[in-house]
Scaffold this active site. Structure first.
Site, PDB file in Angstrom:
ATOM      1  N   ASP A 189      16.070  -1.048 -10.523  1.00 22.12           N
ATOM      2  CA  ASP A 189      14.689  -0.589 -10.422  1.00 22.12           C
ATOM      3  C   ASP A 189      14.650   0.879 -10.792  1.00 22.12           C
ATOM      4  OD1 ASP A 189      11.949  -0.678  -9.812  1.00 22.12           O
ATOM      5  OD2 ASP A 189      12.283  -1.839  -7.992  1.00 22.12           O
ATOM      6  N   HIS A 223       9.108   5.365 -16.409  1.00 26.55           N
ATOM      7  CA  HIS A 223       9.065   4.846 -15.034  1.00 26.55           C
ATOM      8  C   HIS A 223      10.197   3.872 -14.758  1.00 26.55           C
ATOM      9  CE1 HIS A 223       4.960   6.367 -13.881  1.00 26.55           C
ATOM     10  NE2 HIS A 223       4.955   6.582 -15.179  1.00 26.55           N
TER      11      HIS A 223
HETATM   12  P1  ADP Z   1       6.900  -2.003  -9.864  1.00 28.30           P
HETATM   13  O1  ADP Z   1       6.206  -0.794 -10.446  1.00 28.30           O
HETATM   14  O2  ADP Z   1       8.086  -2.485 -10.643  1.00 28.30           O
HETATM   15  O3  ADP Z   1       5.968  -3.137  -9.560  1.00 28.30           O
HETATM   16  P2  ADP Z   1       7.170  -0.394  -7.439  1.00 28.30           P
HETATM   17  O4  ADP Z   1       7.798  -0.756  -6.145  1.00 28.30           O
HETATM   18  O5  ADP Z   1       7.578   0.929  -7.965  1.00 28.30           O
HETATM   19  O6  ADP Z   1       7.482  -1.572  -8.458  1.00 28.30           O
HETATM   20  O7  ADP Z   1       5.589  -0.348  -7.293  1.00 28.30           O
HETATM   21  C1  ADP Z   1       4.932  -1.442  -6.856  1.00 28.30           C
HETATM   22  C2  ADP Z   1       3.549  -1.066  -6.351  1.00 28.30           C
HETATM   23  O8  ADP Z   1       2.768  -2.232  -6.340  1.00 28.30           O
HETATM   24  C3  ADP Z   1       3.578  -0.555  -4.923  1.00 28.30           C
HETATM   25  O9  ADP Z   1       2.555   0.386  -4.707  1.00 28.30           O
HETATM   26  C4  ADP Z   1       3.345  -1.815  -4.112  1.00 28.30           C
HETATM   27  O10 ADP Z   1       2.680  -1.607  -2.892  1.00 28.30           O
HETATM   28  C5  ADP Z   1       2.490  -2.652  -5.032  1.00 28.30           C
HETATM   29  N1  ADP Z   1       2.834  -4.079  -4.866  1.00 28.30           N
HETATM   30  C6  ADP Z   1       3.946  -4.695  -5.294  1.00 28.30           C
HETATM   31  N2  ADP Z   1       3.935  -5.992  -4.944  1.00 28.30           N
HETATM   32  C7  ADP Z   1       2.797  -6.198  -4.274  1.00 28.30           C
HETATM   33  C8  ADP Z   1       2.213  -7.349  -3.637  1.00 28.30           C
HETATM   34  N3  ADP Z   1       2.827  -8.531  -3.634  1.00 28.30           N
HETATM   35  N4  ADP Z   1       1.040  -7.176  -3.033  1.00 28.30           N
HETATM   36  C9  ADP Z   1       0.422  -5.970  -3.026  1.00 28.30           C
HETATM   37  N5  ADP Z   1       0.915  -4.861  -3.602  1.00 28.30           N
HETATM   38  C10 ADP Z   1       2.091  -4.964  -4.223  1.00 28.30           C
END
Ligand code: ADP
Length: 457
Positions: A366, A158
Site C-alpha cells: 500500500d 499516492h
Molecule cells: P485506498 O486509497 O487504496 O482506497 P486508503 O486507506 O489510503 O486506501 O484510503 C481509503 C479511504 O477510503 C479512507 O478514507 C477510508 O475511510 C475510505 N474507505 C475505504 N474503504 C471504505 C469502505 N468500505 N467504506 C467506507 N469508506 C472506505
C-alpha cells in the site's frame, strides 16, 4: 500568492464532506489562492457522442474553479481501465501476475494525457503553480512542457514505487520514468519509495544524485522526497462526535454486547490482502479456541473498479472464504465474520472504528493506507484499541507503535491478533499516545504545506 492548480484523475468539490481527505486538505489552499482543480468529470461519452469538441466545463465552488472534461468510452477503456488500472496499478503494487502488459492501452493513456495537457494549457497563467496527482497522470508535465508551459510543476504519487526490476517489466518503463523528469518536485509516500526511485534512475538512466534529494538525468534535474500523506485528524474526530456516529456507536454496542470486534475497512482491492486477512482470522479461531463465540470480524469492502477482471474474481474469492469460516465455526447465536461488499457512510465510520478493539490493516502492499490513521484518530484516548498493521503499508514507516506484521504469514498474523486482544491497558495507552501524536504532527495539512514548501523552494 501564486494561484494553485491541482490536477487529478477525478475532481471533487472540496466543500462537500463526502469528497474525502484530499479534497479537504487542498480545499483551503485552493480557495485562498483562487485556485483551480482540473480533471476528468467522471462522465463517459457513449459511442456517437462527441466529446472532442465539447468545451472544458468550468464550475465555481466558492473561490475555487472546478474544470472538468468528459472522456469518450474508448479513452476511458484504454486510459483508466486499461493502462492505469490494469498495468500501472498492479505493477506498482508488485503484482506482475495481474498486470496486462501486452495490452496496447498505452496509446490511449498518452492520448488522454495529451488531451488534458491541451485543455489545461489553455487555462494556465504564467505564474500558476501546478500540482499533479497520481499514476493516471505521470506524463502530464512532459506533455505540458512540450506545449511550452514553464510553470513550476510538482507530482505526488499516492501509490508505492516498485523495486527497479519490477518497474522494468513495464514495456514503456523508460518513457514513463523519463517523463518524471519534466517535474520540478516528485513527492513519494515513504523513504522506501524514494530509494526505489533512486535505484531505478541510477541503474537505468545513470542519473547523478546531487545534494541529497536532487537527481539529474535527461538534461533536467528533479527533486524527489518522501512527503507522507496524512489525514485531517480534527475533522475526523469531529465526525466521530457527530450525531450519526454517536447513534451508530450505540447501535453497535447494543448489537455486539459481550463480543469483541475486530474491524477491516477497505476498498475491495487485491493489494489489501483481504483473503489472507480472513485466513488469519480463521487461523486465530483454530489455534486459540477461546476466541470462539466472543470475537467477531467485521469486514467492509467497498466496490471498486468492477469492470477490471481481477476485481470480480477477488469478490468471489472473499465470499467463498467468509462463507467457509462462518460455516466451519459459526453457531446458532454467533457468526464469526460479518463481511459486507459495500461502503460505510463516512459519517458512521468513526463509530465502527471506535467500537472495535482491534483494527486489521494488512495490505500486501500500500502506498500509505489512511484507514490505519483514521482508526487511531477515532479511538477513545482512555481506552484505545490496537492497530495491527502490515509492514508493507507506507504507513508502517511512520506508525511503528502499531503491531507490525507480515500479511503473507497467516500464523504470525493470527498470533498478532491474539496478542492485540490480550494487550494490557497500559501498553495500549502508551502505543496509542505515540501513534496519535504522529498522525497529528504529520497530518494532511502538514503534507500539503511540506509539499508546497519543497515545490516553491
Ligand atoms: P485506498 O486509497 O487504496 O482506497 P486508503 O486507506 O489510503 O486506501 O484510503 C481509503 C479511504 O477510503 C479512507 O478514507 C477510508 O475511510 C475510505 N474507505 C475505504 N474503504 C471504505 C469502505 N468500505 N467504506 C467506507 N469508506 C472506505
Amino acid at each position: 500568492m501564486a494561484r494553485l492548480v491541482v490536477v487529478s484523475n477525478r475532481v471533487a468539490d472540496p466543500r462537500k464532506t463526502a469528497a474525502g481527505g484530499l479534497a479537504v486538505a487542498l480545499g483551503d489552499a485552493l480557495a485562498s489562492s483562487g485556485g483551480m482543480w482540473f480533471g476528468w468529470s467522471g462522465q463517459v461519452l457513449q459511442a456517437g457522442e462527441s466529446g472532442a469538441d465539447a468545451p472544458t466545463q468550468l464550475h465555481r465552488a466558492g473561490a475555487t474553479t472546478l474544470a472538468t472534461v468528459d472522456l469518450p468510452q474508448a479513452d476511458y477503456d484504454a486510459y483508466y481501465l486499461g493502462y492505469a488500472n490494469s498495468v500501472l496499478w498492479p505493477v506498482f503494487h508488485n503484482r506482475l501476475d495481474l498486470a496486462e502488459l501486452d495490452r496496447s492501452d498505452v496509446d490511449g493513456y498518452r492520448r488522454v494525457n495529451r488531451m488534458f495537457a491541451h485543455r489545461l494549457a489553455a487555462l494556465l497563467k504564467p505564474d500558476d503553480v501546478v500540482w499533479i496527482h497520481d499514476y493516471h497522470l505521470i506524463p502530464l508535465a512532459a506533455e505540458l512542457r512540450a506545449l511550452g508551459c514553464k510553470q513550476r510543476m510538482g507530482f505526488f504519487l499516492h501509490i508505492p514505487v516498485p523495486p527497479p526490476m519490477i518497474m522494468a517489466a513495464i514495456p514503456q518503463h523508460e518513457w514513463l520514468m523519463r517523463s518524471l523528469f519534466a517535474y520540478d518536485l516528485l513527492g513519494f509516500q515513504s523513504n522506501t519509495d524514494v530509494t526505489h526511485f533512486a535505484r531505478y534512475v541510477h541503474n537505468e538512466a545513470r542519473a547523478e544524485r546531487r545534494d541529497d534529494d536532487v537527481f539529474h538525468a535527461f538534461g533536467r534535474s528533479v527533486r524527489a522526497r518522501a512527503v507522507p500523506i496524512g489525514i485531517d485528524v480534527n475533522e475526523f474526530q469531529a465526525l466521530g462526535r457527530g450525531r450519526e456516529s454517536q447513534d451508530m456507536l450505540e447501535t453497535l454496542r447494543k448489537q455486539y454486547l459481550g463480543q469483541r470486534l475486530l474491524v477491516g475497512v477497505d476498498r475491495l482491492d487485491y493489494s489489501k490482502g483481504l483473503p489472507q486477512r480472513l485466513r488469519a482470522f480463521q487461523r486465530l479461531l483454530a489455534d486459540y479456541p477461546e476466541n470462539r463465540g466472543n470475537t467477531v470480524l467485521i469486514q467492509v469492502a467497498a466496490p471498486s473498479r468492477e469492470m477490471v477482471n481481477a476485481y470480480a474474481e477477488l469478490r468471489m474469492e472473499l465470499e467463498g472464504i467468509s462463507g467457509a469460516v462462518n460455516s466451519e465455526y459459526g453457531e446458532l447465536d454467533w457468526t464469526p465474520v460479518r463481511y459486507m461488499y459495500r461502503a460505510v457512510a463516512r459519517k458512521r465510520l468513526p463509530a465502527l472504528y471506535r467500537a472495535s478493539c482491534v483494527a486489521l490493516v494488512t495490505p500486501l502492499r500500500d502506498g500509505m493506507n489512511l484507514v490505519a490513521k483514521e482508526y487511531v484518530a477515532a479511538q477513545d484516548p482512555d481506552d484505545p484499541g490496537v492497530l495491527v498493521l502490515s509492514r508493507f503499508a507506507g504507513a508502517a514507516e511512520q506508525m511503528t507503535q502499531a503491531i507490525l506484521v507480515n500479511p503473507y504469514d497467516t500464523q504470525a498474523v493470527a498470533e498478532a491478533i491474539q496478542s492485540a486482544l490480550h494487550m494490557s491497558q497500559e501498553e495500549r495507552l502508551r502505543r496509542h499516545r505515540e501513534l496519535l501524536k504522529g498522525i497529528r504532527e504529520f497530518d494532511v495539512h502538514w503534507w500539503h504545506k511540506e509539499f508546497m514548501h519543497n515545490l516553491l523552494d
